[in-house]
Design a protein around this motif. Structure first.
Motif, PDB file in Angstrom:
ATOM      1  N   LEU A  62      45.680 -27.686  31.673  1.00  0.00           N
ATOM      2  CA  LEU A  62      45.079 -28.825  32.511  1.00  0.00           C
ATOM      3  C   LEU A  62      46.439 -29.841  32.824  1.00  0.00           C
ATOM      4  N   ASN A  63      47.552 -29.253  32.497  1.00  0.00           N
ATOM      5  CA  ASN A  63      48.675 -29.978  32.749  1.00  0.00           C
ATOM      6  C   ASN A  63      48.517 -30.497  34.162  1.00  0.00           C
ATOM      7  N   GLY A  64      49.173 -31.802  34.528  1.00  0.00           N
ATOM      8  CA  GLY A  64      48.908 -32.341  35.959  1.00  0.00           C
ATOM      9  C   GLY A  64      49.970 -31.890  36.785  1.00  0.00           C
ATOM     10  N   GLU A  65      51.182 -31.340  36.201  1.00  0.00           N
ATOM     11  CA  GLU A  65      52.339 -30.871  37.039  1.00  0.00           C
ATOM     12  C   GLU A  65      52.351 -29.427  37.163  1.00  0.00           C
ATOM     13  N   SER A  66      52.441 -28.668  36.126  1.00  0.00           N
ATOM     14  CA  SER A  66      52.546 -27.221  36.037  1.00  0.00           C
ATOM     15  C   SER A  66      51.284 -26.569  35.357  1.00  0.00           C
ATOM     16  N   GLY A  67      50.101 -27.193  35.429  1.00  0.00           N
ATOM     17  CA  GLY A  67      49.014 -26.429  34.585  1.00  0.00           C
ATOM     18  C   GLY A  67      48.457 -25.382  35.598  1.00  0.00           C
ATOM     19  N   MET A  68      47.845 -24.266  34.992  1.00  0.00           N
ATOM     20  CA  MET A  68      47.101 -23.205  35.585  1.00  0.00           C
ATOM     21  C   MET A  68      46.164 -23.628  36.498  1.00  0.00           C
ATOM     22  N   LEU A  69      45.372 -24.667  36.003  1.00  0.00           N
ATOM     23  CA  LEU A  69      44.121 -24.985  36.729  1.00  0.00           C
ATOM     24  C   LEU A  69      44.511 -25.563  38.246  1.00  0.00           C
ATOM     25  N   ASN A  70      45.387 -26.452  38.138  1.00  0.00           N
ATOM     26  CA  ASN A  70      45.950 -27.044  39.550  1.00  0.00           C
ATOM     27  C   ASN A  70      46.536 -25.678  40.473  1.00  0.00           C
ATOM     28  N   SER A  71      47.151 -25.022  39.771  1.00  0.00           N
ATOM     29  CA  SER A  71      47.826 -23.968  40.525  1.00  0.00           C
ATOM     30  C   SER A  71      46.820 -23.170  41.328  1.00  0.00           C
ATOM     31  N   ALA A  72      45.699 -22.761  40.298  1.00  0.00           N
ATOM     32  CA  ALA A  72      44.622 -21.818  40.909  1.00  0.00           C
ATOM     33  C   ALA A  72      43.821 -22.621  41.935  1.00  0.00           C
ATOM     34  N   LEU A  73      43.689 -23.969  41.885  1.00  0.00           N
ATOM     35  CA  LEU A  73      42.907 -24.743  42.942  1.00  0.00           C
ATOM     36  C   LEU A  73      43.829 -24.844  44.102  1.00  0.00           C
ATOM     37  N   ARG A  74      44.956 -25.319  44.075  1.00  0.00           N
ATOM     38  CA  ARG A  74      45.844 -25.179  45.253  1.00  0.00           C
ATOM     39  C   ARG A  74      45.926 -23.891  45.799  1.00  0.00           C
ATOM     40  N   ASP A  75      45.822 -22.686  45.427  1.00  0.00           N
ATOM     41  CA  ASP A  75      45.942 -21.518  45.870  1.00  0.00           C
ATOM     42  C   ASP A  75      44.930 -21.174  46.614  1.00  0.00           C
ATOM     43  N   LEU A  76      43.657 -21.623  46.238  1.00  0.00           N
ATOM     44  CA  LEU A  76      42.414 -21.339  46.748  1.00  0.00           C
ATOM     45  C   LEU A  76      42.330 -22.366  47.926  1.00  0.00           C
ATOM     46  N   GLY A  77      43.079 -23.420  48.105  1.00  0.00           N
ATOM     47  CA  GLY A  77      42.869 -24.557  48.970  1.00  0.00           C
ATOM     48  C   GLY A  77      41.732 -25.438  48.721  1.00  0.00           C
ATOM     49  N   LEU A  78      41.671 -25.553  47.617  1.00  0.00           N
ATOM     50  CA  LEU A  78      40.486 -26.462  47.183  1.00  0.00           C
ATOM     51  C   LEU A  78      41.121 -27.984  46.935  1.00  0.00           C
ATOM     52  N   ILE A  79      42.218 -27.944  46.660  1.00  0.00           N
ATOM     53  CA  ILE A  79      43.079 -29.243  46.539  1.00  0.00           C
ATOM     54  C   ILE A  79      44.055 -29.252  47.260  1.00  0.00           C
ATOM     55  N   GLY A  80      44.560 -30.462  47.726  1.00  0.00           N
ATOM     56  CA  GLY A  80      46.053 -30.513  48.337  1.00  0.00           C
ATOM     57  C   GLY A  80      47.191 -31.028  47.381  1.00  0.00           C
ATOM     58  N   ILE A  91      45.872 -32.748  40.436  1.00  0.00           N
ATOM     59  CA  ILE A  91      45.074 -33.774  39.732  1.00  0.00           C
ATOM     60  C   ILE A  91      45.683 -33.988  38.246  1.00  0.00           C
ATOM     61  N   GLN A  92      45.814 -35.021  38.058  1.00  0.00           N
ATOM     62  CA  GLN A  92      46.077 -35.394  36.564  1.00  0.00           C
ATOM     63  C   GLN A  92      44.887 -35.463  35.731  1.00  0.00           C
ATOM     64  N   TRP A  93      44.317 -34.126  35.023  1.00  0.00           N
ATOM     65  CA  TRP A  93      43.002 -33.968  34.502  1.00  0.00           C
ATOM     66  C   TRP A  93      43.104 -34.959  33.277  1.00  0.00           C
TER      67      TRP A  93
END
Length: 289
Positions: free
Chosen positions: A123-141, A144-146
């Motif tokens: 859930l890291n806001g800069e290099s977390g796996m969740l942000n990376s996965a959501l960006r790859d899926l096009g769900l976030i631009g 997110i600082q979870w």
């Protein structure tokens, strides 16, 4: 007379041991809560209920109390809702069921602290796996600082709490489902009952004692759960994710306010004791014919 008293003598050693383990620490905590205490745990003058007065005038304590109730209710109810269908699926006879059960139970064997550390990385806001996965899926631009914002940190902690509580709860439900005779389902199917009717009229009533056990044990466990909140946010940002157990830790071991920390522990003990007594009373009333 001997027959009547023999059972009490047999359980007396265990009762004395349990009393020593529970009552002596409880007596020490009561003493701490009623005295002024230095950082090293040395008792000073008697202050009575002053620590409790300070706590109930502390807005952070009040907020942590309400947040603890929300945390416990959401995690426990969410766990029960998720665990029932998983247990029903794992109770079916299908190829690879043994492996599926192992995969579900495996997280239970992992330290909760290590699980929280992994989720903190994810859930890291800069290099977390969740942000990376959501960006790859096009769900976030953008990222997110979870864990840096109260609006997302606490809901994510509740989600983690549900996920880590599922294996234990599924284990209890599988034990309950294994005790349900197959003849009941065969008779119900013969009478034309569908899968939903079988679940509603057979599975759920017979599973209710195990649901009660899971509910009580999970409530006690989650109410006192420390690692998830502390490892991920340490009660932040701005004390917005503190629950009672983490606030107790901060008061006692960071700020050195041991008397107030002891008072919080007594309040937590009282809340759990009242809950347990009420729930057991209601459960016993339901079981009476």
């Amino acid at each position: 007379m001997q027959r009547a008293t023999a059972p009490y003598f047999l359980i007396l050693p265990s009762f004395i041991l349990a009393a020593a383990i529970i009552l002596w620490p409880l007596k020490e905590i009561v003493s701490l809560s009623l005295h002024d205490v230095n950082r090293f745990g040395m008792l000073r003058e008697f202050v009575g209920l002053e620590h409790f007065r300070v706590l109930f005038a502390d807005p952070d304590f009040i907020a942590a109390t309400w947040r603890t109730l929300i945390w416990t209710a959401c995690v426990v109810l969410g766990t029960l809702i998720v665990s029932v269908p998983i247990a029903l699926i794992l109770n079916e006879d299908f190829y690879g069921r043994g492996i599926a059960r192992i995969l579900i139970m495996l997280p239970w064997a992992i330290s909760l602290t290590m699980t929280a550390v992994v989720w903190r990385w994810a859930l890291n806001g800069e290099s977390g796996m969740l942000n990376s996965a959501l960006r790859d899926l096009g769900l976030i631009g953008s990222n997110i600082q979870w864990l840096a914002e109260a609006s997302t940190a606490f809901p994510m902690q509740i989600l983690i709490g549900i996920l880590v509580s599922v294996p234990f709860t599924v284990t209890i439900f599988l034990g309950g489902l294994s005790s349900v005779p197959d003849d009941l389902y065969e008779a119900a199917a013969t009478e034309g009952a569908g899968r939903w009717d079988q679940f509603r009229l057979i599975t759920l009533p017979l599973l209710r004692p195990f649901i009660n056990i899971a509910f009580v044990l999970n409530t006690i466990y989650v109410f006192n759960s420390f690692p998830i909140i502390w490892v991920t946010t340490q009660g932040g940002p701005a004390n917005s994710t503190h629950i009672l157990v983490t606030y107790l830790y901060e008061l006692g071991f960071r700020l050195g306010r041991l008397g107030e920390a002891a008072a919080i522990s007594l309040i937590m003990f009282a809340i759990l004791l009242v809950f347990t007594l009420i729930y057991v009373r209601l459960a016993m009333r339901e079981e009476k014919p």
